[in-house]
Write a protein that holds these residues in place. Structure first.
Motif, mmCIF file in Angstrom:
data_model
loop_
_atom_site.group_PDB
_atom_site.id
_atom_site.type_symbol
_atom_site.label_atom_id
_atom_site.label_comp_id
_atom_site.label_asym_id
_atom_site.label_seq_id
_atom_site.Cartn_x
_atom_site.Cartn_y
_atom_site.Cartn_z
ATOM 1 N N PHE A 216 0.851 -1.183 0.000
ATOM 2 C CA PHE A 216 0.000 0.000 0.000
ATOM 3 C C PHE A 216 0.885 1.231 0.000
ATOM 4 N N ALA A 217 0.704 2.067 -1.011
ATOM 5 C CA ALA A 217 1.490 3.283 -1.125
ATOM 6 C C ALA A 217 0.762 4.377 -0.354
ATOM 7 N N VAL A 218 1.355 4.780 0.762
ATOM 8 C CA VAL A 218 0.695 5.767 1.625
ATOM 9 C C VAL A 218 1.604 6.970 1.835
ATOM 10 N N ARG A 219 0.978 8.144 1.905
ATOM 11 C CA ARG A 219 1.744 9.373 2.055
ATOM 12 C C ARG A 219 2.070 9.583 3.527
ATOM 13 N N ALA A 220 3.350 9.760 3.811
ATOM 14 C CA ALA A 220 3.848 9.755 5.191
ATOM 15 C C ALA A 220 2.997 10.593 6.145
ATOM 16 N N GLY A 221 2.758 11.864 5.777
ATOM 17 C CA GLY A 221 2.076 12.788 6.684
ATOM 18 C C GLY A 221 0.650 12.362 6.997
ATOM 19 N N MET A 230 -4.391 1.777 9.195
ATOM 20 C CA MET A 230 -3.259 1.035 8.632
ATOM 21 C C MET A 230 -3.193 -0.379 9.221
ATOM 22 N N LYS A 231 -3.572 -0.498 10.494
ATOM 23 C CA LYS A 231 -3.626 -1.823 11.134
ATOM 24 C C LYS A 231 -4.707 -2.675 10.482
ATOM 25 N N LEU A 232 -5.822 -2.026 10.141
ATOM 26 C CA LEU A 232 -6.929 -2.741 9.499
ATOM 27 C C LEU A 232 -6.455 -3.352 8.171
ATOM 28 N N LEU A 233 -5.681 -2.586 7.397
ATOM 29 C CA LEU A 233 -5.146 -3.105 6.129
ATOM 30 C C LEU A 233 -4.293 -4.341 6.375
ATOM 31 N N LYS A 234 -3.463 -4.240 7.390
ATOM 32 C CA LYS A 234 -2.536 -5.328 7.707
ATOM 33 C C LYS A 234 -3.308 -6.587 8.114
ATOM 34 N N ASP A 235 -4.406 -6.387 8.845
ATOM 35 C CA ASP A 235 -5.192 -7.540 9.282
ATOM 36 C C ASP A 235 -5.973 -8.164 8.131
ATOM 37 N N LEU A 257 4.733 8.480 12.881
ATOM 38 C CA LEU A 257 5.164 7.697 11.717
ATOM 39 C C LEU A 257 6.060 6.543 12.167
ATOM 40 N N ARG A 258 6.913 6.813 13.144
ATOM 41 C CA ARG A 258 7.752 5.735 13.690
ATOM 42 C C ARG A 258 6.880 4.627 14.303
ATOM 43 N N ASP A 259 5.824 5.020 15.025
ATOM 44 C CA ASP A 259 4.913 4.024 15.602
ATOM 45 C C ASP A 259 4.339 3.143 14.506
ATOM 46 N N LEU A 260 3.946 3.779 13.406
ATOM 47 C CA LEU A 260 3.366 3.025 12.293
ATOM 48 C C LEU A 260 4.390 2.046 11.706
ATOM 49 N N ILE A 261 5.601 2.526 11.480
ATOM 50 C CA ILE A 261 6.638 1.675 10.879
ATOM 51 C C ILE A 261 6.918 0.471 11.772
ATOM 52 N N PHE A 262 7.021 0.696 13.073
ATOM 53 C CA PHE A 262 7.338 -0.420 13.951
ATOM 54 C C PHE A 262 6.116 -1.319 14.192
ATOM 55 N N GLU A 263 4.916 -0.791 13.973
ATOM 56 C CA GLU A 263 3.715 -1.635 14.016
ATOM 57 C C GLU A 263 3.790 -2.706 12.901
ATOM 58 N N ASP A 276 15.942 14.261 4.564
ATOM 59 C CA ASP A 276 15.814 14.876 5.895
ATOM 60 C C ASP A 276 14.770 14.143 6.739
ATOM 61 N N LEU A 277 13.673 13.704 6.107
ATOM 62 C CA LEU A 277 12.658 12.957 6.856
ATOM 63 C C LEU A 277 13.202 11.578 7.242
ATOM 64 N N ARG A 278 13.888 10.928 6.307
ATOM 65 C CA ARG A 278 14.474 9.613 6.604
ATOM 66 C C ARG A 278 15.411 9.713 7.819
ATOM 67 N N ASP A 279 16.238 10.752 7.843
ATOM 68 C CA ASP A 279 17.170 10.927 8.968
ATOM 69 C C ASP A 279 16.407 11.136 10.276
ATOM 70 N N ARG A 280 15.348 11.956 10.207
ATOM 71 C CA ARG A 280 14.582 12.219 11.435
ATOM 72 C C ARG A 280 13.885 10.967 11.956
#
Ligand SMILES: *[C@@H]1O[C@H](CO)[C@@H](O)[C@H](O)[C@H]1NC(C)=O
Ligand SMILES: *[C@@H]1O[C@H](CO)[C@@H](O)[C@H](O)[C@H]1NC(C)=O
Ligand SMILES: *[C@@H]1O[C@H](CO)[C@@H](O)[C@H](O)[C@H]1NC(C)=O
Ligand SMILES: *[C@@H]1O[C@H](CO)[C@@H](O)[C@H](O)[C@H]1NC(C)=O
Ligand SMILES: *[C@@H]1O[C@H](CO)[C@@H](O)[C@H](O)[C@H]1NC(C)=O
Length: 286
Positions: A216-221, A230-235, A257-263, A276-280
């Motif tokens: 799923f291509a999702v826009r970060a913000g 996003m959890k619903l998609l995963k399930d 966004l970090r919470d989502l990635i680690f989810e 710059d976003l990747r570094d943050r």
């Protein structure tokens, strides 16, 4: 006898259906950590294509396909470009052939590239299919097929690619990852993917009995504000991954966004965002 032959055909059919080009095998150095895959974004002209192929730091080329004219003249054909552009110095045909030749060259063995094609309209997708099919059997590198097939938050102008035409036609690209997204607009504080938008996506995937691997291509913000969706998609969609992308200057809540990635976990998330976003995101620091 006939039954046996038929079974064999069925068996082979199923075998080929699930045989997608595995990203972990193609990029062994990432060790299954998909966030390590590096992207060149909007590779829509000759200069940037040459520079991206020339860079050993780039693994995937993301590019947009529109219906337009080379240098503004001649016939309407599939070309590389992002709306509102209507012309480009690079056709889809030349783009794919250039990458094909690059990847075939033994000297480039260690720096081969994968491709993600983002089709911007139903028309350009259907006009591109025959040409991609001509090369498709020889391709042994990732070729993702992407479209925004569902209307997303607050974008009332962009017409999504027809989901049924896209998903049924894309069945021919059985070793490709299908990358599916929602039309988007620049995120403002709190803009999220809502439940109806996510359910509409799940429904068309089920209706069309999609067999390929889905990202799923999702826009970060926007995705950062939509953890439950996003959890619903995963399930609901077996083995799906996320491809988090962002435009330069988008407002993004980094902790969310970090919470989502680690989810999802780093084995299930691609990160195609400006440096710059990747570094943050500081992904090494869980
Ligand atoms: C080529 O593409 C890159 C990346 O999208 C962009 O930054 C650059 O301005 C483009 N160059 C031309 C001449 O359009
Ligand atoms: C390719 O990369 C090398 C350095 O890695 C650089 O010297 C050269 O100018 C680059 N060529 C292009 C076409 O970008
Ligand atoms: C399009 O323009 C570029 C320069 O911007 C030129 O290199 C190229 O040859 C042109 N292509 C055609 C088909 O005219
Ligand atoms: C897909 O998901 C199933 C469980 O639902 C798991 O057993 C399997 O290993 C997964 N396949 C891949 C390729 O990740
Ligand atoms: C995964 O990759 C990121 C870079 O994208 C890195 O910061 C992180 O340490 C890696 N995590 C693991 C567990 O390998």
């Amino acid at each position: 006898m006939t039954t046996k032959v038929y079974r064999l055909v069925l068996l082979l059919g199923c075998f080929f259906l699930v045989e997608s080009i595995n990203m972990d095998d193609f990029f062994p150095d990432i060790n299954g950590n998909l966030t390590k895959i590096t992207w060149a974004h909007a590779v829509n002209n000759k200069t940037y294509l040459a520079a991206s192929l020339n860079s050993s730091a780039i693994m995937m080329l993301e590019a947009d396909v529109i219906y337009g004219k080379i240098n503004g003249s001649g016939e309407l054909i599939p070309i590389m470009g992002h709306p509102p552009a209507t012309q480009s110095d690079l056709s889809l045909e030349e783009f794919l052939t250039t990458i094909y030749n690059f990847n075939k060259d033994e000297n480039n063995r260690k720096v081969r590239k994968g491709v993600k094609l983002d089709f911007k309209s139903t028309e350009v997708f259907t006009k591109s299919v025959d040409f991609i099919k001509k090369q498709y059997n020889q391709i042994d590198y990732p070729l993702w097929i992407n479209a925004d097939i569902i209307r997303g938050p607050l974008n009332f102008e962009t017409v999504p690619v027809d989901p049924n035409i896209f998903l049924s036609t894309a069945k021919a690209f059985d070793k490709s990852v299908l990358s599916l997204g929602w039309t988007t607009t620049r995120p403002t504080m709190g803009l999220a993917y809502n439940n109806a938008e996510v359910n509409a996506m799940i429904e068309v995937i089920k209706e069309n009995d999609v067999k390929q691997e889905i990202t799923f291509a999702v826009r970060a913000g926007i995705a950062a504000q939509s953890l439950a969706e996003m959890k619903l998609l995963k399930d609901e969609v077996n083995n799906c991954t996320l491809t988090i992308w962002s435009s330069e200057g988008d407002e993004v809540d980094v902790p969310k966004l970090r919470d989502l990635i680690f989810e999802y976990g780093i084995k299930r998330v691609y990160v195609d965002v400006p440096k710059d976003l990747r570094d943050r995101l500081d992904l090494g620091n869980k």
